[in-house]
Design an enzyme around this catalytic site. Structure first.
Site, PDB file in Angstrom:
ATOM      1  N   CYS A 399      -9.117   2.772  40.141  1.00 57.31           N
ATOM      2  CA  CYS A 399      -8.497   4.367  40.055  1.00 57.31           C
ATOM      3  C   CYS A 399      -7.294   4.347  39.360  1.00 57.31           C
ATOM      4  O   CYS A 399      -7.619   4.322  37.982  1.00 57.31           O
ATOM      5  CB  CYS A 399      -8.378   4.806  41.528  1.00 57.31           C
ATOM      6  SG  CYS A 399      -7.888   6.580  41.471  1.00 57.31           S
ATOM      7  N   HIS A 526     -13.504   4.236  44.199  1.00 56.79           N
ATOM      8  CA  HIS A 526     -12.756   2.982  45.156  1.00 56.79           C
ATOM      9  C   HIS A 526     -13.811   2.144  45.975  1.00 56.79           C
ATOM     10  O   HIS A 526     -14.219   2.581  47.003  1.00 56.79           O
ATOM     11  CB  HIS A 526     -11.913   3.685  46.375  1.00 56.79           C
ATOM     12  CG  HIS A 526     -10.671   4.538  45.706  1.00 56.79           C
ATOM     13  ND1 HIS A 526      -9.482   3.718  45.837  1.00 56.79           N
ATOM     14  CD2 HIS A 526     -10.234   5.693  45.178  1.00 56.79           C
ATOM     15  CE1 HIS A 526      -8.711   4.536  45.383  1.00 56.79           C
ATOM     16  NE2 HIS A 526      -8.897   5.599  44.897  1.00 56.79           N
ATOM     17  N   GLU A 528     -13.751  -0.348  47.478  1.00 57.86           N
ATOM     18  CA  GLU A 528     -13.344  -1.101  48.802  1.00 57.86           C
ATOM     19  C   GLU A 528     -13.779  -0.266  50.036  1.00 57.86           C
ATOM     20  O   GLU A 528     -13.720  -0.825  51.030  1.00 57.86           O
ATOM     21  CB  GLU A 528     -11.859  -1.317  48.910  1.00 57.86           C
ATOM     22  CG  GLU A 528     -10.776  -0.028  48.977  1.00 57.86           C
ATOM     23  CD  GLU A 528     -10.822   0.474  47.190  1.00 57.86           C
ATOM     24  OE1 GLU A 528      -9.691   1.308  47.264  1.00 57.86           O
ATOM     25  OE2 GLU A 528     -11.280  -0.004  46.317  1.00 57.86           O
TER      26      GLU A 528
END
Length: 563
Positions: A399, A526, A528
């Site tokens: 990001c 993102h 994750e």
């Protein structure tokens, strides 16, 4: 539908989220379909406008919901995809009731906490518990509900009252309360104290809820005499007192619960159609926990961010790195570096901090710059990115990390000295990162580009495409208000910084890769948030593979992990 309510006592942050997730994992391993709801008693509508220092990271769901990090725990443990309505806040409930009042639904009535707010909570829970969260789209059989905060908090009272009423509506065989409490051990005496738990259970009973299980958290394993004392003074059977001490990894928690007979208890208490023994799923968790504890080889990653004083601020990033390290049989050594300490201004103010931060960065096997907002610390992040690029250190920018990688490349490779993001310098002559007007309407809450969106690979010659299994596109979660300026991308590509992925319209840049570098990757999304213990996120896995020098071998094997 069976409901399991998890409440907490003595202190907040005691581990209710991990225990709720672990209970869900155990029940899922028995072949049941499980969903989860988190209740946060704060007045905010959602977690989107919090500083990470308030409640930890803001977790983003597929539908764009900005929620508490515990929903991330539920998703990772249970391998499910939740929705924004799985996170209930006081703000959402009051907004819902006030909207109904304005609409005229309560015409002629005085709108009160009891019954209107408490009924709204019960109705929300019952409706959301039925929403499918697994890939098979079947209705869940069990709903685990975590009530945030501690019993006795004034803001949590309407929720406790709602569940006091709800236990009779759902019937005893369908409702179970687990109370998580602390057993402290003062250094002065070394004795494990039960009085905080006794008081907490008394307060819970005074509000009309009786715990079916008392889960006692402690630093060290709890002695049997303490268990018997809690059983006697809290009016429960000894087998209803469960101990969870601090363990080496959270993967060990479901195993500790299972070893203390929790499956047998739930089977009897909730009349569940299950065997006493867990399935292969819990055996996989056991193997994973044992493997985690036996790891010898270490890989160090430097996380360069601005919220480094609290590890929960980057909880999903840490988990994604841990999942990837475990997949390649390495122990993760994550070094948190405050990006402001890498800046020249710190060298003048505190040279020791400055040199310690640079020492950490230089000895790391790989560098990660995660997402964030605001100008503080950005120059330090740019320094770290420049180091990774010039020294050929494996690098992943997520990001804001990707946007700053573009800024750094523009300044040092394209010689655009004032290149910047309009977030930090609205008047820059070289705006390489710009805002998205449709995501800047004035209001801050819930207005970013949020949720799961498709990213299309525009070339086959991409490391990340290979890591994703040579897919033509990927779908990952986003949370941003700024983007790389699409009008300037050709300047970067001519110098070797390739934009290998973009959105479905081809306007928004999603993935960057640098030529002639072991691993220099930036992603606008993102990844994750979709990492799972047994399914690591490809961008993070790529970083760990590159940091351990095994990326090329992995790609040559067709992206298969060595046994």
């Amino acid at each position: 539908m069976k409901y399991i309510l998890v409440t907490g006592g003595v202190i907040s942050g005691i581990g209710k989220g991990i225990i709720a997730s672990s209970i869900g994992t155990i029940l899922k391993s028995c072949g049941l379909r499980v969903t989860a709801i988190k209740i946060d008693p704060y007045i905010n509508i959602d977690a989107g406008t919090f500083s990470p220092y308030e409640h930890g990271e803001v977790f983003v769901l597929n539908d764009g919901g900005e929620v508490d990090l515990d929903l991330g725990n539920y998703e990772r443990f249970l391998d499910i995809n939740l929705y924004k309505d799985n996170n209930i806040t006081t703000g959402k409930i009051y907004q819902h009731v006030i909207n109904k009042e304005r609409h005229g639904d309560y015409l002629g009535k005085t709108v009160q906490v009891v019954p209107h707010i408490t009924d709204a909570v019960q109705e929300w829970v019952m409706n959301q518990a039925k929403v499918p969260v697994d890939d098979d789209k079947k209705e869940p059989q069990i709903c685990v509900i975590e009530l945030g905060g501690t019993i006795g908090d004034i803001e949590g009272m309407p929720f406790v009252e709602a569940f006091r009423q709800f236990q009779f509506k759902a019937k005893r065989e369908n409702f179970c309360n687990i109370h998580v409490s602390l057993v402290p051990q003062p250094n002065a005496t070394g004795e494990q104290k039960t009085k905080p738990t006794q008081n907490s259970v008394r307060a819970l009973r005074g509000l009309g809820l009786s715990p079916d299980l008392i889960v006692c958290r402690s630093a060290k394993p709890i002695e049997m005499a303490v268990k018997e004392k809690i059983s006697m003074f809290c009016h429960v059977e000894p087998e209803q007192v469960i101990f969870i001490h601090d363990v080496s990894s959270t993967y060990r928690v479901p195993i500790l619960l299972e070893e203390q007979g929790i499956i047998k208890y739930f089977k009897q208490r909730l009349n569940l159609p299950i065997d006493d023994q867990p399935s292969d799923l819990l055996m996989k968790w056991k193997k994973m926990a044992c493997r985690y504890e036996r790891l010898l080889k270490v890989c160090s990653i430097a996380l360069v961010g601005k919220y480094t004083k609290l590890s929960d601020c980057y909880a999903s990033v840490f988990k994604a790195l841990e999942h990837s390290a475990l997949a390649i049989n390495y122990k993760l050594d994550l070094m948190y570096i405050d990006s402001t300490e890498l800046e020249r201004s710190t060298e003048a103010e505190n040279s020791v901090k400055y040199h310690q931060a640079w020492h950490k960065l230089c000895k790391a096997d790989g560098i990660l710059v995660p997402g964030g907002f605001g100008i503080r610390g950005t120059e330090g992040k740019l320094q770290a990115i420049s180091w990774a690029r010039t020294k050929k250190k494996p690098f992943l920018g997520v990001c804001l990390g990707m946007q700053l990688a573009v800024v750094e490349f523009a300044r040092n490779c394209l010689n655009w000295e004032d290149a910047n993001s309009t977030e930090f310098d609205p008047d820059t002559k070289n705006p390489v990162v710009i805002d998205m007007p449709e995501h800047n309407p004035g209001d801050m809450g819930g207005t970013m580009r949020l949720g799961k969106r498709r990213t299309v690979f525009k070339t086959e010659n991409s490391v990340l495409r290979k890591l994703y299994g040579d897919e033509m596109f990927v779908e990952e979660r986003h949370r941003h208000r700024f983007e790389v300026n699409p009008e300037l991308t050709h300047c970067f590509e001519e110098k070797g910084l390739k934009f290998v992925g973009h959105d479905t319209e081809g306007n928004r840049m999603e993935i960057i890769e640098l030529e002639n570098h072991p691993y220099f990757v930036g992603v606008q999304f993102h990844p994750e948030f979709s990492s799972r213990p047994m399914k690591p996120s490809p961008p993070y896995l790529g970083l760990l593979l590159a940091a351990t020098g095994t990326l090329n071998a992995y790609l040559q094997r067709g992206c298969k992990l060595s046994p």
